[in-house]
Motif scaffolding. Structure first.
Motif, short mmCIF file in Angstrom:
data_model
loop_
_atom_site.label_atom_id
_atom_site.label_comp_id
_atom_site.label_asym_id
_atom_site.label_seq_id
_atom_site.Cartn_x
_atom_site.Cartn_y
_atom_site.Cartn_z
N LEU A 150 0.84 -1.19 0.00
CA LEU A 150 0.00 0.00 0.00
C LEU A 150 0.89 1.25 0.00
O LEU A 150 1.74 1.41 0.87
N TYR A 151 0.67 2.13 -0.97
CA TYR A 151 1.46 3.35 -1.13
C TYR A 151 0.50 4.54 -1.14
O TYR A 151 -0.61 4.45 -1.65
N VAL A 152 0.96 5.65 -0.58
CA VAL A 152 0.11 6.83 -0.46
C VAL A 152 0.83 8.05 -1.02
O VAL A 152 2.00 8.30 -0.70
N GLY A 153 0.13 8.78 -1.87
CA GLY A 153 0.67 10.02 -2.42
C GLY A 153 -0.38 11.11 -2.39
O GLY A 153 -1.58 10.84 -2.24
N GLY A 154 0.06 12.34 -2.53
CA GLY A 154 -0.87 13.46 -2.58
C GLY A 154 -0.18 14.71 -3.07
O GLY A 154 1.06 14.80 -3.04
N GLY A 159 -1.03 16.76 -0.56
CA GLY A 159 0.33 16.42 -0.14
C GLY A 159 0.48 16.58 1.36
O GLY A 159 1.15 15.78 2.02
N HIS A 160 -0.15 17.62 1.90
CA HIS A 160 -0.15 17.79 3.36
C HIS A 160 -0.85 16.63 4.04
O HIS A 160 -0.33 16.03 4.99
N VAL A 187 3.79 15.75 -2.86
CA VAL A 187 4.08 16.68 -3.94
C VAL A 187 3.52 18.05 -3.59
O VAL A 187 2.32 18.21 -3.35
N SER A 188 4.40 19.03 -3.51
CA SER A 188 4.00 20.43 -3.34
C SER A 188 3.08 20.60 -2.14
O SER A 188 2.07 21.32 -2.21
N GLY A 189 3.41 19.95 -1.04
CA GLY A 189 2.58 20.03 0.15
C GLY A 189 3.05 21.09 1.14
O GLY A 189 4.03 21.80 0.91
N MET A 190 2.34 21.16 2.25
CA MET A 190 2.70 22.03 3.37
C MET A 190 2.88 21.13 4.59
O MET A 190 2.00 20.31 4.88
N TYR A 191 3.96 21.30 5.31
CA TYR A 191 4.31 20.36 6.37
C TYR A 191 4.50 21.04 7.73
O TYR A 191 4.59 20.36 8.74
N ASP A 192 4.57 22.34 7.73
CA ASP A 192 4.59 23.15 8.95
C ASP A 192 3.47 24.16 8.79
O ASP A 192 3.53 25.05 7.93
N LEU A 193 2.43 24.04 9.60
CA LEU A 193 1.26 24.89 9.44
C LEU A 193 1.40 26.26 10.10
O LEU A 193 0.51 27.09 9.99
N THR A 194 2.52 26.51 10.77
CA THR A 194 2.69 27.79 11.46
C THR A 194 2.55 28.98 10.51
O THR A 194 1.75 29.89 10.76
N PRO A 195 3.29 29.03 9.40
CA PRO A 195 3.11 30.18 8.51
C PRO A 195 1.79 30.15 7.76
O PRO A 195 1.25 31.21 7.41
N VAL A 196 1.26 28.97 7.51
CA VAL A 196 -0.04 28.87 6.83
C VAL A 196 -1.12 29.52 7.69
O VAL A 196 -2.01 30.20 7.20
N LEU A 215 -1.20 18.58 13.19
CA LEU A 215 -1.23 18.37 11.74
C LEU A 215 -0.06 19.02 11.02
O LEU A 215 -0.13 19.30 9.82
N SER A 216 1.03 19.26 11.73
CA SER A 216 2.29 19.68 11.09
C SER A 216 3.19 18.45 11.02
O SER A 216 3.85 18.10 12.00
#
Length: 298
Positions: A150-154, A159-160, A187-196, A215-216
């Motif tokens: 099982l593989y997961v992408g986004g 991507g987040h 792909v092209s995700g956000m991984y630290d939600l602080t600036p978002v 969720l970071s």
């Protein structure tokens, strides 16, 4: 140029930070590419047939589109779609399915809520994506899939959410093996939600300290067990480029397996088109991640 205001994050003032989390400010062909993706997905469904659509939860939106390979015990690629957490439907992300099916893999797209429809609560979307993946792991064998491959992408907000899934404690939360996901592609995700949280996206997402912390994904790399591919395009906003570079660097610093791909001259909406091409940047990488042959996907 208007006079620059006080810094909000790094050297961004509010207007610049808002633009740095708004791909429309950097991709003038955004609407053309979204329309093309939807049309390409409709064409793909006409060629390969409509997916089997099954429920993973009780809410009407909680459905999964399963595009089945003809091979027995096929590996499974789960794609988490983007749309700034507030748009997009699973049927409109079908265009890569044909490549995966030809390569001998199932292609599965979960449907989940738009954040504005759940009171701005991003935790609801994360929970739905996690439950969808858990359902797939427990049930995909009935559809000819191999739960042990099982593989997961986004991509983008998907991507987040894919990164959230990859850094989930599956044993604690779902009583499943820690390694149910065998590989990830963010792909092209956000991984630290602080600036978002500081950007204009806070107008429709109800960010709070608990959400940002939970969720970071960059804060939970101790839970990452799957090899990871991270990708972004050089024509994306500077914040999306930074987020992906720094996430890949953090994964590597944590001693985890990661591969960083840079799509030269691709913007945010152009890069995912390469996922359906076995010789495209993302398509090639996805097949390699799954141990599948490009020749079979032609």
């Amino acid at each position: 140029m208007p006079e620059k205001g006080p810094p909000v994050f790094l050297d961004y003032d509010q207007a610049a930070l808002d633009a740095a989390y708004d791909q429309a400010a950097y991709a003038l062909n955004r609407e053309q590419l979204i329309t093309r993706r939807i049309a390409d997905s409709a064409t793909a469904r006409r060629r390969i047939g409509e997916p089997e659509r099954v429920a993973y939860g009780s809410a009407e939106i909680e459905r999964i589109d399963i595009y089945r390979s003809g091979r027995a015990a096929a590996p499974v690629f789960v794609f988490i779609h983007g749309g700034a957490w507030r748009s997009g439907r699973s049927k409109d992300f079908a265009s890569p399915a044909e490549m995966f099916l030809r390569a001998g893999a199932h292609y599965v797209v979960p449907e989940f809520a738009w954040v504005q429809d759940v009171g701005g609560n991003l935790m609801v979307l994360a929970d739905q994506v996690r439950r969808a993946i858990a359902w797939i792991y427990r049930n995909i064998a009935r559809f000819g899939g191999d739960p042990n491959r099982l593989y997961v992408g986004g991509q983008s907000s998907g991507g987040h959410l894919a990164a959230v899934a990859l850094t989930t404690d599956w044993q604690c939360q779902f009583r499943l093996p820690a390694d149910i996901i065998k590989g990830g592609m963010c792909v092209s995700g956000m991984y630290d939600l602080t600036p978002v949280r500081l950007s204009a996206r806070s107008r429709y997402v109800r960010f709070d300290d608990a959400t940002v912390a939970a969720l970071s994904p960059t804060r939970h790399l101790d839970r990452l067990v799957a090899p990871l591919t991270v990708a972004y395009g050089t024509c994306e906003t500077p914040e999306f480029q930074r987020q992906n570079r720094e996430f890949a660097a953090a994964v590597e610093a944590a001693g985890k397996k990661v591969r960083l791909l840079i799509g030269e001259h691709y913007n945010h909406f152009e890069l995912p088109e390469s996922l359906g091409n076995p010789y495209g940047l993302l398509g090639r990488a996805a097949l390699e991640l799954m141990g599948l042959k490009r020749e079979d996907a032609r």
